[in-house]
Design an enzyme around this catalytic site. Structure first.
Site, mmCIF file in Angstrom:
data_model
loop_
_atom_site.group_PDB
_atom_site.id
_atom_site.type_symbol
_atom_site.label_atom_id
_atom_site.label_comp_id
_atom_site.label_asym_id
_atom_site.label_seq_id
_atom_site.Cartn_x
_atom_site.Cartn_y
_atom_site.Cartn_z
ATOM 1 C CG HIS A 12 -36.021 -73.109 35.367
ATOM 2 N ND1 HIS A 12 -34.871 -73.000 34.669
ATOM 3 C CD2 HIS A 12 -36.030 -73.904 36.060
ATOM 4 C CE1 HIS A 12 -34.048 -73.984 34.992
ATOM 5 N NE2 HIS A 12 -34.832 -74.580 36.275
ATOM 6 C CG HIS A 59 -34.592 -79.472 34.429
ATOM 7 N ND1 HIS A 59 -34.825 -78.573 33.489
ATOM 8 C CD2 HIS A 59 -34.190 -78.811 35.662
ATOM 9 C CE1 HIS A 59 -34.607 -77.276 34.276
ATOM 10 N NE2 HIS A 59 -34.213 -77.387 35.329
ATOM 11 C CG HIS A 193 -33.857 -74.738 43.549
ATOM 12 N ND1 HIS A 193 -32.873 -73.786 42.889
ATOM 13 C CD2 HIS A 193 -34.154 -75.665 42.722
ATOM 14 C CE1 HIS A 193 -32.835 -74.414 41.466
ATOM 15 N NE2 HIS A 193 -33.457 -75.460 41.363
ATOM 16 C CD GLU A 240 -31.469 -75.005 37.842
ATOM 17 O OE1 GLU A 240 -32.092 -75.696 37.414
ATOM 18 O OE2 GLU A 240 -32.506 -74.033 38.330
HETATM 19 C C1 DHB Z 1 -38.132 -77.617 40.595
HETATM 20 C C2 DHB Z 1 -37.213 -77.961 39.467
HETATM 21 C C3 DHB Z 1 -36.231 -76.902 39.023
HETATM 22 O O1 DHB Z 1 -35.764 -77.332 37.890
HETATM 23 C C4 DHB Z 1 -36.223 -75.813 39.603
HETATM 24 O O2 DHB Z 1 -35.242 -75.120 39.035
HETATM 25 C C5 DHB Z 1 -36.691 -75.566 40.836
HETATM 26 C C6 DHB Z 1 -37.551 -76.394 41.224
HETATM 27 C C7 DHB Z 1 -38.610 -78.577 41.236
HETATM 28 O O3 DHB Z 1 -38.948 -79.768 40.961
HETATM 29 O O4 DHB Z 1 -39.577 -78.104 42.316
HETATM 30 FE FE FE Z 2 -34.150 -76.324 37.005
#
Ligand code: DHB
Ligand code: FE
Length: 279
Positions: A12, A59, A193, A240
């Site tokens: 997402h 978030h 990530h 996540e």
């Molecule tokens: C980013 C934010 C998110 O919530 C995620 O799941 C992936 C990337 C971001 O800020 O780049």
């Molecule tokens: Fe996220």
């Protein structure tokens, strides 16, 4: 009777929403990301879900920091796109399904999942980006949505195994709803990530592809991945992925994979996406 017909998983990344909203989807950087969702968008036009149970995380936009529900369910009539700092995205308001949501809430709580009930919530990129990826640029979203919100931002999040069992409980709840409804369950977020700290930018293709393999080949193995495994292998935001296990637990043992897509990078994130049909 309501039926769960399919599961969808997708990342997402908020920059995906910005790329859509700023007309950048055909640019060289973004084109491969959106190409990976074309088949799924075509499939969704045929699948025509009445309701999507959309598992996502807020978030620290509408929830969290002051109040941190581990698991919550949206019982509202509708959900507005949230202002995440640049104004709300110009995407449709999300229509809820309060009757199905109230039924699922009751069934889950009797089934010993103590859900927080959300009667009002603006929805951030955790929900609006998956909707944009699967339905494209539309005037109204072609489905109603029951939001299921999971804490993955404040320690301690629930375990992946607990998420799996919540998925199984959601399937029992849906199966006992008397109205004929075509229901999909979506698990969102991930894949590997990390957005901050010394390992910011971490991406682990091997971990992600094993996770994608095991959604079909050995889903039980995914239940044993611990918080430390996610943190070490998939980065601090890789946690996540536990939300994908709610989707997978809801689908039951046998699934047919209709589509799988993996792409690195989008922003600082590995993008993963699957479509699974329930047996
Ligand atoms: C980013 C934010 C998110 O919530 C995620 O799941 C992936 C990337 C971001 O800020 O780049
Ligand atoms: Fe996220």
């Amino acid at each position: 009777m309501a039926r769960i017909t399919a599961g969808v998983a997708t990342s997402h990344v908020p920059a995906i929403g910005a790329a859509i909203d700023l007309g950048k989807t055909r640019e060289e950087y973004w084109q491969p990301v959106f190409a990976g969702y074309e088949a799924s968008r075509a499939w969704e036009r045929e699948a025509k879900p009445d309701v999507v149970i959309l598992v996502f995380n807020d978030h620290a936009t509408s929830l969290m920091l002051d109040v941190v529900p581990t698991f919550a369910i949206g019982c509202a009539d509708s959900y507005k796109p949230a202002d995440e700092g640049w104004g709300p995205r110009a995407v449709p308001v999300v229509q809820g399904h309060p009757e199905l949501a109230a039924h699922i809430a009751q069934s889950l709580i009797i089934d010993e999942f103590d859900m927080t009930i959300l009667n009002e919530m603006d929805v951030d990129h955790g929900m609006t980006v998956p909707l944009s990826l699967l339905f494209g640029e539309v005037d109204t979203w072609p489905t109603r949505v029951v939001p299921v919100v999971v804490n993955v931002t404040q320690f301690p999040p629930p375990s992946g195994d607990r998420c799996w069992r919540l998925g199984e409980a959601i399937a029992r709840a849906v199966a006992s709803f008397p109205e004929d409804l075509n229901v999909q369950v979506w698990g969102t977020g991930g894949m590997s990530h990390q957005l901050q700290g010394a390992r910011a930018g971490l991406i682990n293709r091997e971990f992600d592809n094993t996770f994608l393999d095991n959604l079909v080949a050995d889903p039980q193995a995914l239940r044993r991945i611990t918080h430390y495994d996610y943190l070490r292998e998939a980065g601090s935001e890789g946690i996540e992925l536990i939300m994908w296990l709610i989707m997978r637990g809801a689908l039951g043992p046998n699934v047919t994979q209709l589509h799988r897509f993996y792409h690195v990078p989008a922003s600082n994130t590995a993008v993963g996406h699957v479509v699974l049909e329930a047996a």
